[in-house]
Design an enzyme around this catalytic site. Sequence first.
Site, PDB file in Angstrom:
ATOM      1  N   SER A  42      34.997  43.007  49.479  1.00 59.70           N
ATOM      2  CA  SER A  42      35.942  42.958  48.361  1.00 59.70           C
ATOM      3  C   SER A  42      36.399  44.323  47.874  1.00 59.70           C
ATOM      4  O   SER A  42      37.406  44.424  47.179  1.00 59.70           O
ATOM      5  CB  SER A  42      35.332  42.185  47.185  1.00 59.70           C
ATOM      6  OG  SER A  42      34.128  42.801  46.761  1.00 59.70           O
ATOM      7  N   ASP A 334      35.496  44.304  36.534  1.00 55.48           N
ATOM      8  CA  ASP A 334      34.628  43.167  36.241  1.00 55.48           C
ATOM      9  C   ASP A 334      33.189  43.637  36.396  1.00 55.48           C
ATOM     10  O   ASP A 334      32.937  44.849  36.427  1.00 55.48           O
ATOM     11  CB  ASP A 334      34.974  41.939  37.104  1.00 55.48           C
ATOM     12  CG  ASP A 334      34.778  42.177  38.599  1.00 55.48           C
ATOM     13  OD1 ASP A 334      34.101  43.157  38.974  1.00 55.48           O
ATOM     14  OD2 ASP A 334      35.297  41.364  39.392  1.00 55.48           O
ATOM     15  N   HIS A 337      33.116  45.089  40.387  1.00 60.49           N
ATOM     16  CA  HIS A 337      34.182  45.824  41.063  1.00 60.49           C
ATOM     17  C   HIS A 337      34.748  46.955  40.203  1.00 60.49           C
ATOM     18  O   HIS A 337      35.025  46.742  39.016  1.00 60.49           O
ATOM     19  CB  HIS A 337      35.317  44.872  41.447  1.00 60.49           C
ATOM     20  CG  HIS A 337      34.887  43.783  42.378  1.00 60.49           C
ATOM     21  ND1 HIS A 337      34.686  42.479  41.954  1.00 60.49           N
ATOM     22  CD2 HIS A 337      34.608  43.810  43.692  1.00 60.49           C
ATOM     23  CE1 HIS A 337      34.295  41.744  42.987  1.00 60.49           C
ATOM     24  NE2 HIS A 337      34.241  42.527  44.053  1.00 60.49           N
TER      25      HIS A 337
END
Length: 360
Positions: A42, A334, A337
């Site tokens: 990610s 978040d 991340h």
Amino acid sequence: MSISKTITLTLFIAATLFASCNAAANATTQPLFPAILIFGDSTVDTGNNNYPLKTIFRATHFPYGIDLPNHEANGRFSNGKLIPDILAAKYNIKDLVPPFLQPNLSDQDIVTGVCFASASSGYDDRTSLSTQSIPVLEQPNMFRSYIARLTSIVGGKKAMETINNALVVISAGSNDFILNFYTVPARRLEYPLISSYQDFILKRLDNLVREIYSLGCRNIMVVGLPPIGCIPVQMTAKFGNIFSFCIEQENIDSVLYNEKIQKLLPQMEASLTGSKILYANVYDPMLDMMQNPSKYGFKETKKGCCGTGHLEMTLLCNAVFPLCWNRSEFLFFDSIHPSEATYNYIGNLLDTQIREWIAT
């Protein structure tokens, strides 16, 4: 000197200056690499997880993407651009790197490179089991399909030339520890010592690099681990919301892994003729951001901008929860991340490193 000769000389000088300026402009706009190719998780997934039907890790909803040019979520796990986008723009390749699974890719998208990364994946295939993401070592299957389409557009010789000279970025490994080794007991039973599991992960990385090398990749940058013990969701899992202390042992594990990878990559490069393999250090810059936040304009480094910042990510980071207004002052967007601001700082550091690397 006659008037006609003066005019002729003036026009010659003007034409020479124009040509010189034009050449200089072309030199600055000429892409440093013909294409960019991305493998990983990610941290670099620009939207592939939008498309696998069973994947639960998605960033297709508000507030993800809020600071992108169109302010819309498109699969990037941050408020804005990721490292692939930042580097691609710096090298005049493109502004945003599209995910390979995006159904409407243009020929130009293909020619200048795409992303094969999948959020929540790892080098260990078991890491992807619970989230149904695309394991890192399965991502070369997409790369093969990409090569076929690239070849159909530009021909075999030009396709291989593009791949040989492309910048290849591999960014993965964190999930193998966060979502797997530290969380699920199966691998700990198989590898009681984390050093043994690290060796297993690095062998998988070695396999990946050798596979994409066999497919034509030559300029490969491998990103190391961040300070995993300082990621908000990890601190919350260990201490709850009471303390915001980094987990020292997990950071020690990250350092050990990064030391091993720095020893491995030169060995790989020496065994793969014509390859250039660069280690990208993200651990030290991120730790410095956490320890000296004001130097980077950060006011919050221990929790994310979304919701409470302690647990919210993917589906839990949504329009129901409050969002900070000063996103550029948060290291994390978040609970796991980084924010676009963080990626911009790291992108600048990597840019300097890459330019020096490619010039040698």
